[in-house]
Write a protein that holds these residues in place. Structure first.
Motif, PDB file in Angstrom:
ATOM      1  N   GLY A  83       0.596  -1.105   0.049  1.00  6.20           N
ATOM      2  CA  GLY A  83      -0.296   0.057  -0.465  1.00  6.20           C
ATOM      3  C   GLY A  83       0.802   1.319   0.454  1.00  6.20           C
ATOM      4  O   GLY A  83       1.656   1.542  -0.813  1.00  6.20           O
ATOM      5  N   TRP A  84       0.520   2.446   0.747  1.00  2.00           N
ATOM      6  CA  TRP A  84       0.948   3.735   1.291  1.00  2.00           C
ATOM      7  C   TRP A  84       2.440   4.064   2.122  1.00  2.00           C
ATOM      8  O   TRP A  84       2.582   4.419   2.159  1.00  2.00           O
ATOM      9  CB  TRP A  84      -0.051   4.916   1.352  1.00  2.00           C
ATOM     10  CG  TRP A  84      -0.538   4.884  -0.249  1.00  2.00           C
ATOM     11  CD1 TRP A  84      -0.088   6.027  -1.115  1.00  2.00           C
ATOM     12  CD2 TRP A  84      -1.904   4.422  -0.482  1.00  2.00           C
ATOM     13  NE1 TRP A  84      -1.215   5.634  -2.166  1.00  2.00           N
ATOM     14  CE2 TRP A  84      -2.734   4.872  -1.901  1.00  2.00           C
ATOM     15  CE3 TRP A  84      -2.816   3.348   0.818  1.00  2.00           C
ATOM     16  CZ2 TRP A  84      -3.742   3.996  -1.673  1.00  2.00           C
ATOM     17  CZ3 TRP A  84      -4.182   3.048  -0.799  1.00  2.00           C
ATOM     18  CH2 TRP A  84      -4.078   4.226  -1.483  1.00  2.00           C
ATOM     19  N   GLY A  85       2.913   2.479   2.292  1.00  2.00           N
ATOM     20  CA  GLY A  85       3.490   2.237   3.101  1.00  2.00           C
ATOM     21  C   GLY A  85       3.225   2.254   4.892  1.00  2.00           C
ATOM     22  O   GLY A  85       4.587   2.612   5.651  1.00  2.00           O
ATOM     23  N   GLY A  86       2.497   1.739   4.784  1.00  2.00           N
ATOM     24  CA  GLY A  86       2.288   1.801   6.755  1.00  2.00           C
ATOM     25  C   GLY A  86       2.904   1.110   7.617  1.00  2.00           C
ATOM     26  O   GLY A  86       3.178   1.548   8.348  1.00  2.00           O
ATOM     27  N   ILE A  87       2.966  -0.212   6.880  1.00  2.00           N
ATOM     28  CA  ILE A  87       3.762  -1.217   8.299  1.00  2.00           C
ATOM     29  C   ILE A  87       5.378  -1.251   7.489  1.00  2.00           C
ATOM     30  O   ILE A  87       5.866  -1.040   8.509  1.00  2.00           O
ATOM     31  CB  ILE A  87       3.366  -2.562   7.510  1.00  2.00           C
ATOM     32  CG1 ILE A  87       1.994  -2.969   7.777  1.00  2.00           C
ATOM     33  CG2 ILE A  87       4.138  -3.774   8.064  1.00  2.00           C
ATOM     34  CD1 ILE A  87       1.099  -3.680   7.952  1.00  2.00           C
ATOM     35  N   THR A 104       3.558  -3.479  -4.189  1.00  2.00           N
ATOM     36  CA  THR A 104       3.022  -3.008  -4.807  1.00  2.00           C
ATOM     37  C   THR A 104       3.170  -3.608  -6.599  1.00  2.00           C
ATOM     38  O   THR A 104       3.774  -3.042  -7.128  1.00  2.00           O
ATOM     39  CB  THR A 104       2.634  -1.945  -4.088  1.00  2.00           C
ATOM     40  OG1 THR A 104       1.462  -1.803  -5.083  1.00  2.00           O
ATOM     41  CG2 THR A 104       3.496  -0.769  -4.255  1.00  2.00           C
ATOM     42  N   LEU A 105       1.599  -3.605  -7.140  1.00  2.00           N
ATOM     43  CA  LEU A 105       1.166  -3.265  -8.564  1.00  2.00           C
ATOM     44  C   LEU A 105       0.477  -1.847  -8.449  1.00  2.00           C
ATOM     45  O   LEU A 105       0.697  -1.490 -10.109  1.00  2.00           O
ATOM     46  CB  LEU A 105       0.083  -4.535  -8.400  1.00  2.00           C
ATOM     47  CG  LEU A 105       1.003  -5.627  -9.038  1.00  2.00           C
ATOM     48  CD1 LEU A 105       0.037  -6.504  -9.326  1.00  2.00           C
ATOM     49  CD2 LEU A 105       2.134  -5.837 -10.128  1.00  2.00           C
ATOM     50  N   SER A 106       0.585  -0.775  -6.963  1.00  2.00           N
ATOM     51  CA  SER A 106       0.602   0.393  -7.967  1.00  2.00           C
ATOM     52  C   SER A 106       0.986   1.346  -8.078  1.00  2.00           C
ATOM     53  O   SER A 106       2.135   1.560  -7.079  1.00  2.00           O
ATOM     54  CB  SER A 106      -0.795   0.690  -5.900  1.00  2.00           C
ATOM     55  OG  SER A 106      -0.907   2.393  -6.668  1.00  2.00           O
ATOM     56  N   GLU A 107       1.666   2.145  -9.142  1.00  2.00           N
ATOM     57  CA  GLU A 107       2.543   2.950  -9.311  1.00  2.00           C
ATOM     58  C   GLU A 107       2.200   3.920  -8.325  1.00  2.00           C
ATOM     59  O   GLU A 107       3.331   4.967  -8.219  1.00  2.00           O
ATOM     60  CB  GLU A 107       2.422   3.468 -11.137  1.00  2.00           C
ATOM     61  CG  GLU A 107       2.595   2.741 -12.050  1.00  2.00           C
ATOM     62  CD  GLU A 107       2.392   2.986 -13.083  1.00  2.00           C
ATOM     63  OE1 GLU A 107       2.478   4.175 -13.680  1.00  2.00           O
ATOM     64  OE2 GLU A 107       3.051   2.312 -14.189  1.00  2.00           O
ATOM     65  N   ALA A 108       1.080   4.222  -8.481  1.00  2.00           N
ATOM     66  CA  ALA A 108       0.624   5.562  -7.471  1.00  2.00           C
ATOM     67  C   ALA A 108       1.314   4.992  -5.939  1.00  2.00           C
ATOM     68  O   ALA A 108       1.567   6.438  -5.441  1.00  2.00           O
ATOM     69  CB  ALA A 108      -0.936   5.985  -6.916  1.00  2.00           C
ATOM     70  N   GLN A 109       1.045   4.503  -5.879  1.00  2.00           N
ATOM     71  CA  GLN A 109       1.819   3.328  -3.774  1.00  2.00           C
ATOM     72  C   GLN A 109       2.697   3.787  -4.051  1.00  2.00           C
ATOM     73  O   GLN A 109       3.300   4.540  -3.066  1.00  2.00           O
ATOM     74  CB  GLN A 109       0.398   2.520  -3.726  1.00  2.00           C
ATOM     75  CG  GLN A 109      -0.843   2.520  -3.262  1.00  2.00           C
ATOM     76  CD  GLN A 109      -1.228   0.974  -2.837  1.00  2.00           C
ATOM     77  OE1 GLN A 109      -0.911   0.393  -3.463  1.00  2.00           O
ATOM     78  NE2 GLN A 109      -2.190   0.699  -2.664  1.00  2.00           N
TER      79      GLN A 109
END
Length: 297
Positions: A83-87, A104-109
């Motif tokens: 995700g956005w790196g919370g962990i 992640t496979l999300s470029e935005a994340q």
């Protein structure tokens, strides 16, 4: 099958394009209704905790998975579906981990995590199927990614094969005695084929999470057999009801900003999705599983 070198066709699960359809709507969009941790998965609530405590409940969830994976103070930890790196941030900033690596496979994340410029955090725009680490890991976490590993059209046997490949690869990546903490939505009181006939299922499959499907607990257990020992299983579906209530309230409260950031159609789509998901967990058609697994051998 060699867990370190085996590959599985990405066509069995959600493609990068399917993942980006959902998660790349825009970081500004998600910031409007998630909490400051930017965690987009079920929180871990205490009994009678006020809904204003979403950030605290998300941090509690992150810490729970880190503790269950026995990742504190370890050298290398992998977060699959970061995700956005919370962990990742919590691992290195609060739990003494030397290096945290996310997939992640999300470029935005991925862009979001890279923007942290943290020397102990690495993010890879890559799925688990073809990832090849440079060194083994001491612990693995995966929260909210398992739901994207298979497509709805696969049979139960085919899904189990995919899940087993995932567990084999994780086994190969972990040092002996290593643990993994896993969180996933799962089918509950009804069979998957019955749930798929419900009015909201087609909408979710086509408009929200294309090319994705949730597991049944029995499928996870069969896939992990002989590879990982399942140490604990929690079903916290009511925690997801509460989390979704807060997200839905936040989304509606920021309607004007959401429409400006992503458009009216996106607002309506997500409003409907959050409400239908809430009903799914409330009725027990959907479960929220948190599993602790220990590497065998």
């Amino acid at each position: 099958m060699n867990a370190a070198t085996s590959t599985l066709s990405p066509s069995t699960g959600a493609s990068a394009a399917a993942i980006q359809h959902h998660y790349d709507v825009g970081n500004d969009f998600y910031q409007l209704w998630l909490d400051p941790t930017m965690v987009y998965s079920c929180a871990l609530w205490e009994e009678n905790e006020p809904t204003t405590n979403l950030e605290k409940a998300q941090i509690r969830k992150i810490d729970y998975h880190i503790e269950q994976a026995r990742a504190q103070g370890k050298k290398r930890v992998l977060d699959i579906g970061c995700g956005w790196g919370g962990i990742l941030k919590r691992l290195v900033n609060e739990h003494g981990v030397q290096q945290a690596i996310g997939l992640t496979l999300s470029e935005a994340q991925a862009d979001w995590v890279r923007s942290l410029n943290h020397p102990q955090i690495e993010v890879n725009l890559e799925g688990w199927q073809n990832y090849e680490p440079t060194a083994p890991f001491d612990a693995i976490t995966s929260v909210g990614a398992f739901e994207h590993f298979v497509k709805p059209e696969l049979s139960s046997a085919e899904k189990i094969e995919v899940y087993r490949s995932f567990f084999q690869r994780c086994h190969g990546w972990l040092n002996p005695g290593g643990s993994m903490s896993l969180q996933t939505i799962a089918y509950g009181k009804r069979k998957p084929e019955e749930v798929q006939k419900l009015p909201g299922a087609k909408f979710a499959n086509e408009e929200i999470f294309p090319e994705s499907d949730s597991p049944r607990l029995a499928e996870i257990a069969e896939a992990a057999e002989g590879i990982f020992e399942i140490v604990t299983v929690r079903n916290d579906r009511l925690d997801y009801v509460k989390t979704l209530e807060v997200w839905l309230k936040n989304l509606r409260a920021h309607r004007a900003e959401v429409v400006q950031a992503a458009g009216e159609a996106v607002f309506r789509r997500y409003e409907r999705y959050l409400y239908l998901a809430l009903l799914g967990f409330l009725t027990g058609d959907l479960l929220l599983l948190r599993l602790t697994l220990r590497r065998i051998g």
